[in-house]
Design an enzyme around this catalytic site. Structure first.
Site, mmCIF file in Angstrom:
data_model
loop_
_atom_site.group_PDB
_atom_site.id
_atom_site.type_symbol
_atom_site.label_atom_id
_atom_site.label_comp_id
_atom_site.label_asym_id
_atom_site.label_seq_id
_atom_site.Cartn_x
_atom_site.Cartn_y
_atom_site.Cartn_z
ATOM 1 N N ASP A 11 -4.458 -6.735 -3.379
ATOM 2 C CA ASP A 11 -5.751 -7.135 -2.825
ATOM 3 C C ASP A 11 -6.315 -8.227 -3.730
ATOM 4 O O ASP A 11 -6.516 -7.995 -4.929
ATOM 5 C CB ASP A 11 -6.718 -5.955 -2.775
ATOM 6 C CG ASP A 11 -6.351 -4.945 -1.699
ATOM 7 O OD1 ASP A 11 -5.659 -5.327 -0.744
ATOM 8 O OD2 ASP A 11 -6.771 -3.776 -1.816
ATOM 9 N N ASP A 130 -7.771 -0.483 10.219
ATOM 10 C CA ASP A 130 -8.557 0.276 9.241
ATOM 11 C C ASP A 130 -9.289 1.406 9.958
ATOM 12 O O ASP A 130 -10.488 1.306 10.241
ATOM 13 C CB ASP A 130 -9.567 -0.635 8.539
ATOM 14 C CG ASP A 130 -8.924 -1.715 7.701
ATOM 15 O OD1 ASP A 130 -7.766 -1.522 7.282
ATOM 16 O OD2 ASP A 130 -9.561 -2.760 7.472
#
Length: 259
Positions: A11, A130
């Site tokens: 990330d 998600d």
């Protein structure tokens, strides 16, 4: 037997790898290029890079970083975050990535999946999901609602319904990232992963919650995942890719030995 894949996730925020818990309280960890080389040399099968603030900040992905990564590693990698359309997909692939991951963009414009698959091939298009657990089973029969923009927005879309639709549009792979398990290192959300895998005919990648080798064995067996994304358990140095793979092999999981 098809081998399962281990995929470290980087990330990235402002050119620095960062890690949080349930998409919050992120802590900076290191340089994405250096970490990519270390994990590639360490024996991982693929890498995935997410520009975690690009969508929220409504800016394009960092193409220069993609190019730099492609120059120093020799394994497939995918890139997500800040993809705004076909031009961005093309730029990412031309910069050296093998796959492009879309999430918020696909929810806003599902046709981008079909357009991307037509232009570049289904194998290049990944859907990132998600999902978050919800109690309203009438509105969300799967028990999970899709969120976007780093869990900042609820969509009102059922997770299984969305996965099936994306497959019909031509997506080549789906990454199922549990918001509830993200960064907790308490284990993958097996119910969520297995449900998606059982209803789809394309590879499903589990993400969120990996903390031990046992968690990986479970997600590859009971969870029926084709690949697993890991982050915290290797970013901390507690486990190496080789150690993880040796544990999986001992447990009877088909895995590629490369180190």
């Amino acid at each position: 037997m098809l081998t399962k894949r281990i995929i470290p996730c980087l990330d990235v925020r402002n050119r620095v790898v960062t890690k949080g818990v349930k998409f919050q309280n992120n802590v900076d960890i290191g340089d994405p290029i250096e970490m990519a080389v270390a994990y590639s040399d360490g024996g991982c099968d693929e890498l995935v890079f997410y520009d975690i603030t690009a969508s929220a900040e409504r800016r394009r992905i960092d193409i220069d970083m993609v190019s730099e990564v492609a120059k120093v590693i020799h394994i497939p990698f995918s890139v997500g975050g800040g993809i705004t359309g076909l031009d961005d997909m093309r730029d990412v692939l031309l910069a050296g990535a093998e796959k492009v991951s879309v999430n918020s963009l696909a929810v806003r414009n599902p046709d981008i999946i079909a357009e991307g698959a037509k232009q570049f091939g289904s194998q290049c298009i990944v859907l990132g999901m998600d999902p978050v657990a919800v109690a309203d089973r009438q509105k969300f029969p799967s028990g999970y609602e899709i969120t976007t923009r780093g869990f900042r927005e609820r969509t009102g879309i059922d997770a299984l319904e969305w996965a099936r639709r994306a497959e019909g549009l031509g997506v080549g792979e789906i990454v199922v990232k549990s918001v509830d398990a993200d960064g907790t290192r308490a284990g993958f959300e097996i119910n969520l992963t297995s449900m998606i895998a059982e209803h789809l005919g394309i590879p499903v990648v589990a993400s969120g919650g990996g903390g031990t080798c046992e968690h990986l064995v479970e997600v590859f067996t009971a969870g029926k995942a084709d690949a697993a994304i890991i982050a915290s358990m290797i970013h901390t140095g507690e486990f190496t890719i080789r150690q993880i793979k040796e544990e999986l092999i001992s447990a009877g999981v088909a895995i590629r030995q490369k180190w």
